[in-house]
Design an enzyme around this catalytic site. Sequence first.
Site, PDB file in Angstrom:
ATOM      1  N   CYS A 178      53.854 -16.000  12.025  1.00 34.90           N
ATOM      2  CA  CYS A 178      54.134 -14.918  12.963  1.00 34.90           C
ATOM      3  C   CYS A 178      53.163 -14.989  14.142  1.00 34.90           C
ATOM      4  CB  CYS A 178      54.038 -13.563  12.262  1.00 34.90           C
ATOM      5  SG  CYS A 178      52.351 -13.049  11.851  1.00 34.90           S
TER       6      CYS A 178
ATOM      7  N   GLU B 186      48.884 -16.676   5.555  1.00 37.23           N
ATOM      8  CA  GLU B 186      47.999 -17.535   6.335  1.00 37.23           C
ATOM      9  C   GLU B 186      46.618 -16.893   6.487  1.00 37.23           C
ATOM     10  OE1 GLU B 186      52.153 -18.206   8.228  1.00 37.23           O
ATOM     11  OE2 GLU B 186      51.104 -16.599   7.200  1.00 37.23           O
TER      12      GLU B 186
ATOM     13  N   CYS C 214      49.479 -14.425  13.175  1.00 40.23           N
ATOM     14  CA  CYS C 214      48.896 -15.590  12.505  1.00 40.23           C
ATOM     15  C   CYS C 214      48.626 -16.711  13.505  1.00 40.23           C
ATOM     16  CB  CYS C 214      49.808 -16.078  11.391  1.00 40.23           C
ATOM     17  SG  CYS C 214      49.831 -14.975   9.963  1.00 40.23           S
TER      18      CYS C 214
ATOM     19  N   CYS D  69      49.197 -11.360   6.059  1.00 33.28           N
ATOM     20  CA  CYS D  69      50.027 -12.542   5.861  1.00 33.28           C
ATOM     21  C   CYS D  69      49.314 -13.579   4.996  1.00 33.28           C
ATOM     22  CB  CYS D  69      50.362 -13.164   7.209  1.00 33.28           C
ATOM     23  SG  CYS D  69      51.364 -12.111   8.277  1.00 33.28           S
TER      24      CYS D  69
END
Length: 139
Positions: A93, A60, A96, A58
Amino acid sequence: MIFYEITHADKELITSALKTLEKNFDDGIYNHTVGAALRCKNGKIYTGVNCDGIHGSCAEYITVGIAISAGERDFDTIVAVHDKAENCVVSPCGNCRQMLLEYAPNIKVILNDDNGNLIKVGIKDLLPFAWKHVVVVEE
Protein backbone atom coordinates in the site's frame (compact mmCIF):
# COMPACT_ATOMS: atom_id res chain seq x y z
CA MET A 1 11.87 1.73 -14.42
CA ILE A 2 14.41 -1.02 -13.87
CA PHE A 3 13.14 -4.60 -13.68
CA TYR A 4 15.20 -7.17 -11.80
CA GLU A 5 15.17 -10.89 -12.51
CA ILE A 6 12.86 -13.03 -10.37
CA THR A 7 15.29 -15.59 -8.94
CA HIS A 8 14.88 -18.94 -7.24
CA ALA A 9 15.64 -17.13 -3.96
CA ASP A 10 12.75 -14.74 -4.69
CA LYS A 11 10.37 -17.68 -5.18
CA GLU A 12 11.60 -19.10 -1.87
CA LEU A 13 10.89 -15.71 -0.28
CA ILE A 14 7.29 -15.91 -1.52
CA THR A 15 7.02 -19.44 -0.12
CA SER A 16 8.38 -18.29 3.26
CA ALA A 17 5.78 -15.54 3.44
CA LEU A 18 2.99 -17.95 2.48
CA LYS A 19 4.06 -20.47 5.15
CA THR A 20 4.05 -17.73 7.81
CA LEU A 21 0.61 -16.58 6.71
CA GLU A 22 -0.72 -20.16 6.68
CA LYS A 23 0.45 -20.70 10.28
CA ASN A 24 -1.16 -17.46 11.45
CA PHE A 25 -4.20 -16.86 9.24
CA ASP A 26 -7.36 -15.99 11.20
CA ASP A 27 -10.23 -17.09 9.01
CA GLY A 28 -13.35 -15.11 9.85
CA ILE A 29 -11.54 -12.71 12.18
CA TYR A 30 -9.21 -11.28 9.52
CA ASN A 31 -6.58 -10.11 12.00
CA HIS A 32 -3.81 -11.83 10.05
CA THR A 33 -4.64 -12.00 6.35
CA VAL A 34 -1.41 -10.83 4.70
CA GLY A 35 2.06 -12.25 5.18
CA ALA A 36 5.39 -10.71 4.25
CA ALA A 37 8.95 -11.93 3.89
CA LEU A 38 12.05 -9.78 3.86
CA ARG A 39 15.48 -10.90 2.72
CA CYS A 40 18.46 -8.98 4.05
CA LYS A 41 21.64 -8.48 2.09
CA ASN A 42 23.32 -11.03 4.37
CA GLY A 43 20.77 -13.65 3.22
CA LYS A 44 18.73 -13.81 6.44
CA ILE A 45 14.97 -13.92 5.97
CA TYR A 46 12.41 -12.40 8.33
CA THR A 47 8.67 -12.97 8.08
CA GLY A 48 5.57 -11.46 9.62
CA VAL A 49 1.83 -11.00 9.27
CA ASN A 50 -0.39 -7.96 9.42
CA CYS A 51 -2.06 -7.05 12.72
CA ASP A 52 -5.49 -5.68 11.95
CA GLY A 53 -7.57 -3.60 14.31
CA ILE A 54 -8.50 -0.01 14.95
CA HIS A 55 -4.88 1.02 14.43
CA GLY A 56 -3.65 -2.01 12.50
CA SER A 57 -0.30 -2.48 10.88
CA CYS A 58 0.53 -4.01 7.52
CA ALA A 59 2.63 -7.16 7.22
CA GLU A 60 5.47 -5.18 5.63
CA TYR A 61 5.65 -2.84 8.65
CA ILE A 62 5.63 -5.76 11.10
CA THR A 63 8.30 -7.65 9.14
CA VAL A 64 10.63 -4.67 8.79
CA GLY A 65 10.19 -4.00 12.52
CA ILE A 66 11.10 -7.60 13.36
CA ALA A 67 14.25 -7.38 11.22
CA ILE A 68 15.27 -4.04 12.70
CA SER A 69 14.67 -5.41 16.22
CA ALA A 70 17.10 -8.22 15.35
CA GLY A 71 19.74 -5.65 14.41
CA GLU A 72 19.33 -5.71 10.63
CA ARG A 73 19.68 -2.55 8.57
CA ASP A 74 20.69 -3.73 5.07
CA PHE A 75 17.62 -4.98 3.21
CA ASP A 76 17.55 -6.59 -0.24
CA THR A 77 14.02 -7.72 -1.23
CA ILE A 78 10.52 -7.81 0.27
CA VAL A 79 7.25 -9.43 -0.78
CA ALA A 80 3.71 -9.40 0.65
CA VAL A 81 1.37 -12.33 0.03
CA HIS A 82 -2.21 -13.54 0.27
CA ASP A 83 -3.05 -17.06 -0.85
CA LYS A 84 -5.98 -15.93 -3.03
CA ALA A 85 -4.12 -13.10 -4.79
CA GLU A 86 -2.76 -13.42 -8.30
CA ASN A 87 0.54 -15.33 -8.02
CA CYS A 88 -0.19 -15.17 -4.26
CA VAL A 89 1.48 -11.73 -4.26
CA VAL A 90 0.00 -8.38 -3.26
CA SER A 91 1.38 -4.92 -3.89
CA PRO A 92 2.42 -2.77 -0.93
CA CYS A 93 0.00 0.00 0.00
CA GLY A 94 1.01 3.65 -0.14
CA ASN A 95 1.93 3.78 3.55
CA CYS A 96 4.18 0.74 3.18
CA ARG A 97 5.82 2.20 0.09
CA GLN A 98 6.65 5.38 2.01
CA MET A 99 7.97 3.40 5.00
CA LEU A 100 10.11 1.18 2.77
CA LEU A 101 11.53 4.20 0.98
CA GLU A 102 12.51 5.77 4.31
CA TYR A 103 13.92 2.63 5.96
CA ALA A 104 15.33 0.89 2.90
CA PRO A 105 15.68 3.27 -0.06
CA ASN A 106 17.45 0.62 -2.15
CA ILE A 107 15.14 -2.33 -1.41
CA LYS A 108 13.55 -4.29 -4.24
CA VAL A 109 9.86 -5.26 -4.13
CA ILE A 110 8.22 -8.29 -5.71
CA LEU A 111 4.73 -7.64 -7.08
CA ASN A 112 2.50 -8.25 -10.09
CA ASP A 113 2.49 -6.03 -13.15
CA ASP A 114 -0.74 -4.95 -14.86
CA ASN A 115 -0.74 -8.19 -16.86
CA GLY A 116 -0.43 -10.46 -13.82
CA ASN A 117 3.26 -11.25 -14.28
CA LEU A 118 5.60 -11.33 -11.31
CA ILE A 119 8.09 -8.49 -11.41
CA LYS A 120 10.75 -7.08 -9.10
CA VAL A 121 11.44 -3.35 -8.99
CA GLY A 122 13.15 -0.85 -6.74
CA ILE A 123 11.01 0.93 -4.16
CA LYS A 124 11.93 4.30 -5.70
CA ASP A 125 10.12 3.22 -8.87
CA LEU A 126 6.96 2.52 -6.87
CA LEU A 127 6.90 5.94 -5.25
CA PRO A 128 8.16 8.63 -7.63
CA PHE A 129 8.38 12.16 -6.27
CA ALA A 130 8.08 10.80 -2.73
CA TRP A 131 7.87 12.94 0.36
CA LYS A 132 11.24 13.26 2.06
CA HIS A 133 12.23 14.54 5.47
CA VAL A 134 12.98 18.22 5.35
CA VAL A 135 16.18 19.30 7.05
CA VAL A 136 16.08 22.91 8.14
CA VAL A 137 19.47 24.59 8.17
CA GLU A 138 19.65 27.70 10.30
CA GLU A 139 22.05 30.39 9.19
